[in-house]
Each structure stands twice: as C-alpha cells, then as structure tokens.
Design a protein around this motif. Structure first.
Motif, mmCIF file in Angstrom:
data_model
loop_
_atom_site.group_PDB
_atom_site.id
_atom_site.type_symbol
_atom_site.label_atom_id
_atom_site.label_comp_id
_atom_site.label_asym_id
_atom_site.label_seq_id
_atom_site.Cartn_x
_atom_site.Cartn_y
_atom_site.Cartn_z
ATOM 1 N N GLN A 193 0.835 -1.211 0.000
ATOM 2 C CA GLN A 193 0.000 0.000 0.000
ATOM 3 C C GLN A 193 0.867 1.258 0.000
ATOM 4 O OE1 GLN A 193 -1.949 -1.364 3.543
ATOM 5 N NE2 GLN A 193 -3.886 -1.786 2.491
ATOM 6 N N LYS A 196 2.400 1.903 -3.572
ATOM 7 C CA LYS A 196 1.423 2.468 -4.524
ATOM 8 C C LYS A 196 1.232 3.959 -4.217
ATOM 9 C CE LYS A 196 -3.394 2.288 -6.038
ATOM 10 N NZ LYS A 196 -3.548 3.742 -5.912
ATOM 11 N N ALA A 197 1.032 4.285 -2.943
ATOM 12 C CA ALA A 197 0.782 5.681 -2.568
ATOM 13 C C ALA A 197 2.001 6.549 -2.891
ATOM 14 C CB ALA A 197 0.429 5.771 -1.091
ATOM 15 N N ASP A 200 2.096 7.277 -6.503
ATOM 16 C CA ASP A 200 0.982 8.174 -6.859
ATOM 17 C C ASP A 200 1.324 9.617 -6.482
ATOM 18 O OD1 ASP A 200 -0.551 6.108 -7.800
ATOM 19 O OD2 ASP A 200 -1.862 5.956 -6.055
ATOM 20 N N LEU A 201 2.102 9.771 -5.406
ATOM 21 C CA LEU A 201 2.427 11.117 -4.903
ATOM 22 C C LEU A 201 3.512 11.822 -5.711
ATOM 23 C CD1 LEU A 201 2.656 10.579 -1.041
ATOM 24 C CD2 LEU A 201 1.294 12.348 -2.165
ATOM 25 N N LEU A 212 3.448 9.235 5.532
ATOM 26 C CA LEU A 212 2.750 8.315 4.623
ATOM 27 C C LEU A 212 2.579 6.991 5.358
ATOM 28 C CD1 LEU A 212 1.578 7.970 1.800
ATOM 29 C CD2 LEU A 212 3.824 7.285 0.994
ATOM 30 N N SER A 215 -4.203 5.508 7.918
ATOM 31 C CA SER A 215 -4.944 6.677 8.417
ATOM 32 C C SER A 215 -5.415 6.454 9.851
ATOM 33 C CB SER A 215 -6.148 6.945 7.518
ATOM 34 O OG SER A 215 -6.941 5.780 7.436
ATOM 35 N N GLU A 262 -2.985 12.595 2.267
ATOM 36 C CA GLU A 262 -4.303 12.272 1.699
ATOM 37 C C GLU A 262 -4.816 13.408 0.816
ATOM 38 O OE1 GLU A 262 -6.253 9.084 4.810
ATOM 39 O OE2 GLU A 262 -6.548 11.207 5.223
ATOM 40 N N LEU A 265 -2.933 13.202 -2.384
ATOM 41 C CA LEU A 265 -3.314 12.016 -3.160
ATOM 42 C C LEU A 265 -4.736 12.119 -3.705
ATOM 43 C CD1 LEU A 265 -1.874 9.247 -0.805
ATOM 44 C CD2 LEU A 265 -1.235 9.566 -3.203
ATOM 45 N N TYR A 267 -7.173 10.765 -2.193
ATOM 46 C CA TYR A 267 -7.908 9.592 -1.684
ATOM 47 C C TYR A 267 -7.439 9.270 -0.270
ATOM 48 C CZ TYR A 267 -3.835 6.748 -3.387
ATOM 49 O OH TYR A 267 -2.582 6.225 -3.645
ATOM 50 N N LEU A 269 -5.972 7.137 2.802
ATOM 51 C CA LEU A 269 -5.008 6.047 3.015
ATOM 52 C C LEU A 269 -5.713 4.944 3.826
ATOM 53 C CD1 LEU A 269 -1.928 8.332 3.451
ATOM 54 C CD2 LEU A 269 -2.056 6.382 1.874
#
Ligand code: NAP
Length: 287
Positions: A193, A196-197, A200-201, A212, A215, A262, A265, A267, A269
């Motif tokens: 996870q 991927k984040a 994406d960032l 990161l 949440s 978040e 992103l 979205y 976390l």
C-alpha cells in the motif's frame, strides 16, 4: 523516468520494485549483494560514482540499520548508514537535479498514546536509531526540493530473519503464548500500500517532510488481535505487556497524521481494516 532504489532487497525496497515493475518504470536497485548494482552506500566514492553514472530522475533511499539494539551498540555504524549518505545524496541531487527521497521513521514520539502526530510535531530522540534517522532527515532537507517520508511499514520479506509481521504470524501458527503490548501505538501500513501511494504522490513533486502511513493509529495488541481474527489463527492465552519491557529504549506513541498526504493524493489512506485485508490477501497468495 529512471529511478534508483537504494536498499532494493529489503522489505520496502522489494515492494517498491514490484510497484515499479507494475507501472513499467525503468529502475536500478542497489544493495550490498543480490542487486542490479552491489556496493556499500557508506562508501562515498561508490555512491557518488553510481549516482553520476546512471543519470537518475529520482533516487529513493531505503537503506538503514533498522535493528534498534544494533544501532545502540554501534552508533558509529548506524550514523554511517542511516545518516551520512543522505548528505552526499542531497548535495548531488542539487547539482544533478534529480528528486531525492529519503525513507525515514515514525520513531520520534512518546507519551501521548494514540495521538496522530503531524509533520511539525516535536520529536524526541530516545535511541541511536531515532538520532541517526533524524540526522538523515536534516541532511536530506539541505536540498529544499528533497522529500523525507515518515512511515511505519509491515510486510512479508521471506528472508532468514523474519519481519515483525512474519514473526507474529509464525507465533500464531505455532500456537505460541504471546505478550501483546497495549501501550505501543503505530499507524502501520503494508509495504504494498505504501509503494502504490508513494508513486501516486511523486508526480506532484512534494517536498519537505511528509507522513505516509495508515490513516488509523492502533496499538500492537489491537493489530495482532485483528490479524488473528482475520487469518483465523487464534491467540493462545495472550498476556498484556508493556513496550517499556523491551531492552532498547523506544518511543511508544508513533501514530502519524496523514491528512497532508491524503489531500495530495485525493484519496484516503488505508485504515486498520484495509491494512489487515491486504495482509490477508498476501498471506493467502504465499500459502
Ligand atoms: N521495517 C520497519 O518497521 C520500518 C518502520 C519505519 C521506517 N522504516 C524505514 O524504512 C526503510 C526500509 O526499511 P526495511 O524494513 O525495508 O529495511 P530492510 O529490510 O532491513 O532493508 C534494508 C535494505 O538496505 C540495504 N542496505 C543496508 N545497509 C546497506 C549499506 N550499507 N549499503 C548498501 N545497502 C544497504 C539492505 O541490503 P543488504 O543488507 O543486502 O546490503 C536492504 O536491501 C528504512 O529506512 C527504515 O528506517 C522501517
């Protein structure tokens, strides 16, 4: 885009590699053995030669001595691995204009249980691991365009030395009586996870310190209880213990506030339920 991953054979490095393969990015991985390029990052010359040779767009440094006792017993080695190379990388990133990302830790906060610490919360440096990682952050940020990521990761590595997650699952499978810490809080995210984040960032070019992680902040006891339920591996006569029982001094309230990540992103976390679900999927694949 050419990406350099320092520490590619580690828990996180391996997950970053899988995410990069999925996305079709070009990358070159470093470790002292079993990597695309093998050298010790404590050698200034080898590190500088490597960085200059491959002309990277991004370098992500995941290398560290993560074992707290090893750091406490060998502060010099901990400094040379966890801190110093980041000074060279920050300088080179200024000169060669690549994005430098340093993977740091969350081990800086204590005494406020499940509090969510944001990027400006005051840090406490209780042990050599925390001191050397924090020094690494300071070196990294000598280039204001660099990124320091604070996190807490869990995952499967399949190496001789089990990760925390592998140790928990093995203990559950072997029906060992476990002591669960209910005063040790983290916002652990799986390395899958996290990877991927992170990718994406990066297109948004974040700079400075960024949390990161999951949440949700939860105790290790709650994490292990949830894992035991979802994997259907019952806990046998669990005892409740305290993180203060550990030999090396540790911060105990490691929760991170991830609202900044978040909002970048766009979205949410993963919360604890989503983290455990991801672990179950990976566990089922391995079994
Ligand atoms: N694991 C956690 O619970 C956790 C929590 C918060 C933050 N972090 C941070 O996340 C990052 C990744 O942790 P991890 O658990 O993935 O660590 P890991 O599994 O121990 O992997 C470390 C990687 O760095 C390489 N490495 C270490 N020293 C090196 C050196 N001197 N020269 C070249 N390569 C070296 C290792 O390969 P070789 O040993 O083969 O060289 C390995 O590929 C670290 O920066 C850590 O501080 C970890």
């Amino acid at each position: 885009m050419r990406i350099g991953i320092l520490g590619i054979t580690g828990l996180l490095g391996n997950a970053l590699k899988h995410e990069l393969l999925k996305r079709g990015y070009e990358f070159i991985g470093v470790a002292r053995s079993n990597a695309d390029v093998c050298f010790d990052i404590t050698s200034n010359k080898d590190l500088e030669d490597f960085v200059r040779e491959y002309k990277f767009d991004v370098i992500i440094n995941t290398c560290a001595i993560v074992n707290h006792s090893l750091c406490d017993n060998n502060p010099e080695a901990a400094y040379c691995t966890n801190a110093r190379p980041n000074a060279l990388l920050a300088n080179l990133s200024k000169e060669l204009s690549f994005k430098f990302v340093f993977i740091s830790t969350d081990g800086y906060f204590c005494g406020d249980r499940d509090c969510k610490h944001d990027e400006s919360s005051e840090v406490k440096l209780l042990n050599e691991y925390a001191k050397t990682k924090f020094a690494g952050e300071c070196f990294t940020l000598t280039n204001p365009n660099s990124l320091v990521i604070r996190t807490n990761i869990v995952g499967f590595k399949g190496a001789e030395q089990p990760t925390f997650l592998e140790w928990v699952i093995n203990s559950l499978k072997n029906k060992e009586k476990m002591t669960l810490f209910d005063d040790y809080y983290t916002s652990s995210i799986t390395v899958t996870q996290f990877s991927k984040a992170l990718f994406d960032l990066l297109p948004q070019n974040p700079t400075g310190i960024l949390n990161l992680a999951s949440s949700e902040v939860f105790s290790k006891a709650k994490f292990i209880n949830c894992l035991s339920d979802v994997l259907e591996l019952p806990l046998i006569e669990p005892k409740i213990g305290s993180v203060s029982q550990l030999v090396s001094k540790r911060a105990d309230s490691l929760g991170l506030n991830v609202s900044k990540a978040e909002s970048l992103l766009g979205y949410k976390l993963p919360d604890l339920e989503a983290v455990i679900k991801q672990i179950k999927e990976e566990y089922d694949e391995i079994c």
